[in-house]
Scaffold this motif. Structure first.
Motif, PDB file in Angstrom:
ATOM      1  N   PRO A   1       0.820  -1.217   0.000  1.00  0.00           N
ATOM      2  CA  PRO A   1       0.000   0.000   0.000  1.00  0.00           C
ATOM      3  C   PRO A   1       0.857   1.271   0.000  1.00  0.00           C
ATOM      4  N   ASP A   2       0.454   2.234  -0.790  1.00  0.00           N
ATOM      5  CA  ASP A   2       1.102   3.537  -0.846  1.00  0.00           C
ATOM      6  C   ASP A   2       0.865   4.244   0.484  1.00  0.00           C
ATOM      7  N   LYS A   3       1.876   4.929   1.001  1.00  0.00           N
ATOM      8  CA  LYS A   3       1.735   5.546   2.327  1.00  0.00           C
ATOM      9  C   LYS A   3       0.781   6.738   2.336  1.00  0.00           C
ATOM     10  N   HIS A   4       0.513   7.315   1.166  1.00  0.00           N
ATOM     11  CA  HIS A   4      -0.391   8.470   1.120  1.00  0.00           C
ATOM     12  C   HIS A   4      -1.816   8.076   0.741  1.00  0.00           C
ATOM     13  N   SER A   5      -1.953   7.227  -0.272  1.00  0.00           N
ATOM     14  CA  SER A   5      -3.288   6.887  -0.761  1.00  0.00           C
ATOM     15  C   SER A   5      -3.856   5.625  -0.111  1.00  0.00           C
ATOM     16  N   ASN A   6      -3.001   4.797   0.445  1.00  0.00           N
ATOM     17  CA  ASN A   6      -3.357   3.482   0.997  1.00  0.00           C
ATOM     18  C   ASN A   6      -3.791   2.496  -0.083  1.00  0.00           C
TER      19      ASN A   6
ATOM     20  N   ARG B   1      -2.849  -0.065  -3.279  1.00  0.00           N
ATOM     21  CA  ARG B   1      -1.720  -0.892  -3.690  1.00  0.00           C
ATOM     22  C   ARG B   1      -1.429  -0.628  -5.167  1.00  0.00           C
TER      23      ARG B   1
ATOM     24  N   GLN C   1      -4.960   6.987  -7.343  1.00  0.00           N
ATOM     25  CA  GLN C   1      -3.840   7.325  -6.456  1.00  0.00           C
ATOM     26  C   GLN C   1      -3.855   8.819  -6.124  1.00  0.00           C
TER      27      GLN C   1
ATOM     28  N   TRP D   1      -7.050   9.751  -3.810  1.00  0.00           N
ATOM     29  CA  TRP D   1      -6.998   9.268  -2.430  1.00  0.00           C
ATOM     30  C   TRP D   1      -5.814   9.822  -1.661  1.00  0.00           C
TER      31      TRP D   1
ATOM     32  N   ASN E   1      -6.754  11.793   1.625  1.00  0.00           N
ATOM     33  CA  ASN E   1      -6.222  11.331   2.909  1.00  0.00           C
ATOM     34  C   ASN E   1      -5.366  12.394   3.591  1.00  0.00           C
TER      35      ASN E   1
ATOM     36  N   SER F   1      -6.364  13.904   7.214  1.00  0.00           N
ATOM     37  CA  SER F   1      -5.443  13.881   8.364  1.00  0.00           C
ATOM     38  C   SER F   1      -5.196  15.276   8.912  1.00  0.00           C
TER      39      SER F   1
END
Length: 147
Positions: free
Chosen positions: A13-18, A20, A49, A52, A56, A60
Motif C-alpha cells: 500500500p502507498d503511504k499516502h493513498s493506501n 496498492r 492514487q 486518495w 487522505n 489527516s
C-alpha cells in the motif's frame, strides 16, 4: 518485477493513498486494443492514487486541526502528563467525520461518477479483448483440426 514475469505485479500500500500500486505486464506482441486496455487501467490507477492521496492528506490535516481546537477549547494540551497523545471521545470524533463527509460530498460524488466512467470503459475494452482472443483461438482450433 523480474524481467521474465508474465503477470501484473501488485505492490505494498502507498503511504499516502493506501492503495496498492500495480505494475502492469506488457506482452511482447501487445495488440493496439490490448495496449488501449492497459493504458486505461494505468490511467484509472493514477487517478485513484491522486484522488486518495489528496483526500487522505486533507482528512489527516483537518482531523488534527479539529482535535487541537477541541482540546484547546477544553484547556487541554495535545499531550497529556504522561506524554501520550490526547484524544477525543467517539461522539466528538463523530462530529468531525460527519462534517468532513458533508463538506466533501461533491468531491466524492464527482470521483464516483468518474470512477464508474473509467471502469465502464475498462470493462468494455476487456470484453473486446476477450472476444478478439476467443475468435483468434477458434480460428487456430479450426485450422489445426483440419490438419
Amino acid at each position: 518485477p523480474p524481467a521474465h514475469s508474465c503477470n501484473d505485479w501488485i505492490g505494498p500500500p502507498d503511504k499516502h493513498s493506501n492503495l496498492r500500486p500495480v505494475i502492469f505486464y506488457v506482452p511482447p506482441e501487445e495488440s493496439p486494443l490490448e495496449r488501449r486496455l492497459r493504458e486505461a487501467r494505468q490511467e484509472a490507477q493514477a487517478c485513484d492514487q491522486r484522488f486518495w492521496a489528496r483526500h487522505n492528506r486533507a482528512f489527516s490535516q483537518e482531523k488534527e486541526e479539529f482535535i487541537y481546537s477541541r482540546l484547546k477549547a477544553k484547556g487541554l494540551e495535545m499531550r497529556d502528563e504522561t506524554g501520550q497523545k490526547a484524544t477525543l471521545n467517539a461522539e466528538e470524533m463523530a462530529d468531525f467525520y460527519k462534517d468532513f463527509l458533508s463538506r466533501n460530498f461533491r468531491k466524492h460524488m464527482q470521483y464516483n461518477r468518474d470512477w464508474y466512467k473509467r471502469n465502464f470503459t475498462i470493462t468494455f475494452l476487456m470484453g473486446q479483448v476477450a472476444l478478439v482472443r476467443a475468435l483468434r483461438w477458434l480460428r487456430w482450433k479450426k485450422k489445426n483440426v483440419g490438419n
